[in-house]
Scaffold this active site. Structure first.
Site, mmCIF file in Angstrom:
data_model
loop_
_atom_site.group_PDB
_atom_site.id
_atom_site.type_symbol
_atom_site.label_atom_id
_atom_site.label_comp_id
_atom_site.label_asym_id
_atom_site.label_seq_id
_atom_site.Cartn_x
_atom_site.Cartn_y
_atom_site.Cartn_z
ATOM 1 N N SER A 24 23.986 -3.284 62.228
ATOM 2 C CA SER A 24 24.936 -3.116 63.325
ATOM 3 C C SER A 24 24.169 -2.638 64.572
ATOM 4 O O SER A 24 23.181 -3.284 64.945
ATOM 5 C CB SER A 24 26.048 -2.154 62.886
ATOM 6 O OG SER A 24 27.054 -2.081 63.867
ATOM 7 N N GLU A 72 27.641 4.708 63.025
ATOM 8 C CA GLU A 72 28.002 5.793 62.106
ATOM 9 C C GLU A 72 27.508 5.549 60.682
ATOM 10 O O GLU A 72 27.953 6.188 59.758
ATOM 11 C CB GLU A 72 29.496 6.098 62.125
ATOM 12 C CG GLU A 72 30.425 5.046 62.650
ATOM 13 C CD GLU A 72 30.396 3.728 61.895
ATOM 14 O OE1 GLU A 72 29.702 3.621 60.892
ATOM 15 O OE2 GLU A 72 31.079 2.799 62.350
ATOM 16 N N HIS A 89 32.147 -8.307 60.853
ATOM 17 C CA HIS A 89 31.074 -7.474 61.381
ATOM 18 C C HIS A 89 30.011 -7.237 60.311
ATOM 19 O O HIS A 89 30.314 -6.748 59.230
ATOM 20 C CB HIS A 89 31.642 -6.134 61.869
ATOM 21 C CG HIS A 89 30.599 -5.230 62.476
ATOM 22 N ND1 HIS A 89 29.864 -5.595 63.575
ATOM 23 C CD2 HIS A 89 30.168 -3.999 62.122
ATOM 24 C CE1 HIS A 89 29.027 -4.607 63.878
ATOM 25 N NE2 HIS A 89 29.195 -3.639 63.012
ATOM 26 N N ASP A 104 32.950 -11.377 64.053
ATOM 27 C CA ASP A 104 32.623 -9.984 64.337
ATOM 28 C C ASP A 104 33.401 -9.510 65.561
ATOM 29 O O ASP A 104 33.217 -10.036 66.658
ATOM 30 C CB ASP A 104 31.105 -9.890 64.591
ATOM 31 C CG ASP A 104 30.628 -8.447 64.704
ATOM 32 O OD1 ASP A 104 31.443 -7.557 65.032
ATOM 33 O OD2 ASP A 104 29.434 -8.215 64.461
#
Lengths: 357, 357
Positions: B220, B151, B334, B303
């Site tokens: 990510s 996102e 993360h 993470d």
């Protein structure tokens, strides 16, 4: 009563999130400092943090990664800055922190984007230290002279300088009497404007600087200095008081560590003597009538240091100046630090707009 | 089980201080969001915040203060971004937020320093939207292609882009399948690299870009895409995986809203169908053997999304590449978002170093 009795007691007393984060303290460091149980851990925490950034910075420069190196060394400088800034009750440790802050910024300076050129201005029996930084593109550039406050110094304005650079302004941030490096030579004094004029003598002739387009911004106590300087030296074509006051009549209502700080940087040990000195010598009504250039005063309505009474005095003092604009942010704290993302760009805009050709 | 059951329940679940503040959310906004009592207030809070920045930005541009205007509109964009990013359970409101984010950034783009040039790349039956930004000085410039994640989108990399620009790199941030603007046309898919290649087709011939010195960074989920893209398109001369994974075997251990998000952007409503699709199609071991350029993988040991098992798979996959460097930060979360001030400059340095002439 000794000024030593005015030491801060709790971490919250000196933890100013708006100021620290807007000035460039990384959030993880801020959060770790906020979590400290005891104020005694404050200076050691920032010393450790600074040490880590210093190591990162030195390694990066060694490896040829100059941009990171410069920024990490600046982080080291800023960590020392916030470590020592209210540490008036242990002068030796405060002084060590000041020296480390200065040393780290000196190391960072040539690697910053834009590079910071150290300028040492001989004046009377002392030296005024400052840093000149230039925006992108060909000069000569309009220039913002930046003045710190009670414990803000030239190393702290790095982020604000970037706002100026992006708007095409050069910056010159310096320490004056009672501030940073100069404190050791000259204590806080009410004729600060003479030092600003010495700065103008030095930077106005520089080929990178357009001598007809120099403005001044002062923060907190520096707001007083900026208005005084622009009133008394007509080479300053625009003025921003990022918080300001007219006199020290509200001294006793200030937070204890602020009073302690004022007394300390004035060179007094006794609170009553310090107060008397400050109340006798600080009076902007003597000069504000000569402040005729475009001037912006930004005040926070909830400022615990410069209360609305001071804004009223300044409003009266500025009544003669049709180019003066007074903004009181109803949600603002001291220097509206809690509204940094809104007020900081506005002040940079104001200078840029008034110093445009 | 429906993906709708995986909605976040508390503000803390989607409040990531390291990420939000490093990406540019101002602290006062962050603090106000953190203080919300109920997650239901999250999106409305950010919508209000965005509205205030939009008004500030539009007024500033109207007044000729373009730099502030651009930055405030970008703040509006980023506020919408964080408002909607986990709002998978109310697709209409999420989509409205996406559209507002895009609209605000489009308005900001020409006023940013450096300006962001919108580039729309026609590819198959869709358009890949991206922004090209150039560093100071004469080109052609080495260029970092920036890929978002589940996102994170092109509007979120503004601060990271500045790190690149200060190091002499141009940047091109774009939305690929499942991301930002493209989500509406093309859902998340495992052949993302074809879209990166289409981007290279478009930007490599640009006179401002040195086609021999283009690298890629993905964040990510984008770390997967970056490694895949650099493995399969040799025009990419350096690769940074800012967090990464090799396959979806650890899907069930991910936080609920992350699983919900993966399923949503893949175009599924049912969790089991989504999981099956992801586990079948995502497998970097198919391509990582071809990843031969200098590659940096940064992982956080803590993470919760890409656990150490994924790092082990990637380590095995990269064993053939003597130019690969895997850094596991033992204190990192993360993407090491909690260590932004340290890891972000390092990644920019890595690209700059490897893309220097």
């Amino acid at each position: 009563m000794s000024a030593d009795d005015l030491v801060p007691q709790k971490v919250e007393a000196i933890l100013n999130p708006g100021r620290m984060l807007s000035d460039g303290i990384p959030y993880p460091d801020f959060a770790a400092a906020r979590a400290l149980d005891d104020l005694a851990e404050w200076l050691p925490f920032w010393a450790d943090t600074a040490g880590r950034y210093e190591a990162l910075g030195r390694e990066a420069i060694e490896a040829g990664d100059r941009v990171s190196g410069g920024e990490w060394l600046w982080h080291a400088s800023l960590s020392w800055h916030y470590g020592q800034l209210m540490w008036f009750h242990e002068p030796e440790r405060r002084e060590h922190g000041q020296h480390k802050k200065v040393e780290m910024y000196k190391l960072a300076a040539p690697h910053l984007v834009a590079p910071a050129e150290r300028v040492e201005i001989e004046f009377e029996s002392t030296v005024i230290p400052g840093y000149l930084r230039l925006p992108a593109g060909p000069g000569p550039h309009p220039c913002a002279v930046l003045i710190g406050g009670l414990e803000s110094t030239k190393e702290e304005s790095y982020h604000f300088e970037a706002l100026c650079h992006r708007r095409g302004l050069a910056t010159f941030a310096f320490d004056g009497p009672g501030q940073g490096e100069m404190y050791f030579d000259v204590k806080l004094c009410a004729d600060f404007h003479r030092y600003t004029s010495a700065v103008l003598d030095a930077i106005a002739p520089r080929p990178e600087v357009d001598s007809d387009r120099i403005g001044v911004l002062g923060r907190s106590l520096g707001g007083y200095y900026a208005m005084q300087s622009a009133a008394l030296d007509k080479r300053l074509k625009s003025c921003v008081a990022w918080g300001g006051f007219s006199d020290m009549s509200d001294f006793d209502g200030m937070p204890p560590h602020t009073r302690g700080g004022f007394v300390y940087v004035s060179g007094f040990e006794d609170l009553d003597e310090g107060r008397a000195y400050l109340q006798e010598t600080f009076d902007l009504s003597q000069s504000i009538g000569d402040l005729r250039c475009p001037t912006l005063l930004i005040q926070g309505f909830h400022d615990p240091i410069f209360p609305p009474h001071q804004t009223d005095l300044l409003r009266a003092g500025l009544a003669h100046n049709p180019l003066a604009e007074i903004v009181v942010e109803l949600d603002g704290d001291h220097c509206c630090h809690n509204m940094g993302p809104v007020v900081r760009p506005r002040m940079a805009d104001y200078l840029a707009r008034n110093l445009r050709e």
